[in-house]
Motif scaffolding. Structure first.
Motif, short mmCIF file in Angstrom:
data_model
loop_
_atom_site.label_atom_id
_atom_site.label_comp_id
_atom_site.label_asym_id
_atom_site.label_seq_id
_atom_site.Cartn_x
_atom_site.Cartn_y
_atom_site.Cartn_z
N MET A 1 -11.16 -66.61 -60.26
CA MET A 1 -12.06 -67.12 -61.30
C MET A 1 -13.51 -67.13 -60.80
O MET A 1 -14.44 -66.81 -61.56
N ILE A 2 -13.70 -67.46 -59.54
CA ILE A 2 -15.04 -67.47 -58.97
C ILE A 2 -15.53 -66.03 -58.80
O ILE A 2 -16.65 -65.69 -59.18
N LYS A 3 -14.65 -65.18 -58.28
CA LYS A 3 -15.02 -63.80 -57.96
C LYS A 3 -15.35 -62.95 -59.19
O LYS A 3 -16.30 -62.17 -59.19
N ASP A 4 -14.58 -63.13 -60.26
CA ASP A 4 -14.79 -62.24 -61.42
C ASP A 4 -15.84 -62.77 -62.41
O ASP A 4 -16.02 -62.21 -63.49
N GLY A 5 -16.51 -63.87 -62.03
CA GLY A 5 -17.60 -64.37 -62.86
C GLY A 5 -17.17 -65.36 -63.93
O GLY A 5 -18.01 -65.94 -64.63
N SER A 6 -15.86 -65.57 -64.08
CA SER A 6 -15.38 -66.49 -65.13
C SER A 6 -15.77 -67.93 -64.84
O SER A 6 -16.01 -68.72 -65.76
N TRP A 7 -15.84 -68.27 -63.56
CA TRP A 7 -16.21 -69.64 -63.17
C TRP A 7 -17.62 -69.95 -63.68
O TRP A 7 -17.85 -70.97 -64.33
N SER A 8 -18.56 -69.04 -63.38
CA SER A 8 -19.96 -69.25 -63.80
C SER A 8 -20.07 -69.28 -65.32
O SER A 8 -20.83 -70.07 -65.89
N LYS A 9 -19.33 -68.39 -65.97
CA LYS A 9 -19.36 -68.32 -67.43
C LYS A 9 -18.82 -69.63 -68.03
O LYS A 9 -19.40 -70.19 -68.97
N ALA A 10 -17.71 -70.11 -67.47
CA ALA A 10 -17.11 -71.35 -67.95
C ALA A 10 -18.07 -72.52 -67.75
O ALA A 10 -18.22 -73.38 -68.63
N PHE A 11 -18.74 -72.54 -66.60
CA PHE A 11 -19.67 -73.63 -66.33
C PHE A 11 -20.84 -73.60 -67.32
O PHE A 11 -21.21 -74.61 -67.90
N ALA A 12 -21.38 -72.38 -67.52
CA ALA A 12 -22.54 -72.23 -68.41
C ALA A 12 -22.21 -72.66 -69.84
O ALA A 12 -23.04 -73.25 -70.53
N SER A 13 -20.98 -72.38 -70.30
CA SER A 13 -20.65 -72.67 -71.69
C SER A 13 -20.20 -74.12 -71.89
O SER A 13 -20.00 -74.56 -73.02
#
Ligand code: GLU
Length: 277
Positions: free
Chosen positions: A247-259
């Protein structure tokens, strides 16, 4: 006579067989078994905006919810097949131990004391204890203001409540409720001077009522958020750790945090490194 004895032996043998099956599974009750059946029960908070929130229409939102959905997907379970279960701070270990949830994603700090009862994957986020006050409060500016018998609210079974009891018990009055939303209500109606818990949780409440509540001071503890699961279930723990890393590596973590948390302007920190103990 003979028939009844045979019947009795039969019943005894069946009972024994059932006991052996129930105890012998080893990974019996594992989250991976539920996932294999295509469903998961995940513990979250229901009242923490930005993190774990159940809205009036029965849907769920927040960073913890997004983490839960991502992990579930990696275990082969679609979001629609997740049952979210409210997991108040003081009940988390019990919910896991009793098998009422497969795992918990609920602003759940990894601590040695909790590790006596449950295991943790992660961390997937690092928070820190802070203070929430009314916007017009000029007296409480940070942890150094915790003097003069001020009234503080936190939640039963939480690390911030424990921290206040250990370090500030002589200087403040601690009121403990079951949830943070009840603490925020007490702050609004003036029955307490401040609410204390993790900065990210307080920021969510402050963002909900702009101009009314504010987070003050610098964080004064380190709270590593883990995903709580059954003690000894190393296979599930490994799979969840893989999912968090992914989740961290594929960018989903950042996306989830931002939204979620980030949408109210909360700055996104660096994601932590998963601990493979
Ligand atoms: N992270 C802290 C804890 O696990 C405070 C937040 C909470 O109560 O969920 O106790």
């Amino acid at each position: 006579m003979r028939i009844s004895r045979a019947l009795r032996y039969g019943v005894a043998a069946l009972a024994l067989a059932l006991t052996v099956t129930a105890c012998g599974g080893g990974d019996e009750g594992s989250a991976l078994d539920s996932a294999k059946d295509g469903k998961l029960t995940v513990g979250i908070k229901f009242d923490q905006p930005g993190l774990g929130l159940r809205t009036k229409d029965g849907s769920y939102s927040g960073f913890d919810v997004e983490v839960a959905k991502y992990v579930a997907e990696k275990l082969g379970v679609k979001p629609d097949n997740i049952t979210f279960k409210e997991s108040p701070s003081a009940q988390r270990e019990t919910l896991i131990e009793n098998g009422q949830v497969d795992f918990i994603v609920a602003t759940y700090s990894i601590t040695d004391k909790r590790k006596e009862k449950v295991d943790f994957a992660g961390p997937y986020y690092v928070a820190g204890q802070s203070l929430l006050v009314k916007s017009d409060n000029t007296e409480i500016t940070g942890v150094e203001s915790l003097t003069g018998n001020k009234k503080l609210c936190s939640v039963k079974g939480s690390t911030p409540a424990q921290n206040v009891k250990e370090k500030y018990a002589k200087d403040v009055q601690l009121q403990e409720f079951d949830t943070y939303s009840l603490c925020v209500e007490a702050l609004r109606n003036g029955s307490v001077d401040a609410v204390t818990t993790d900065d990210i949780i307080l920021a969510g409440f402050a963002a909900q009522s702009p101009g009314q509540l504010k987070v003050v001071g610098k964080p004064f503890t380190t709270e590593n958020y883990g995903i709580g699961l059954k003690k000894g279930d190393t296979e599930t723990r490994g799979k969840i750790n893989d999912a968090i890393e992914e989740m961290i590596k594929d960018g989903s973590w950042s996306k989830a945090f931002a939204s979620t948390v980030g949408s109210s302007g909360y700055p996104a920190p660096q994601p932590p490194a998963v601990n493979r103990y």
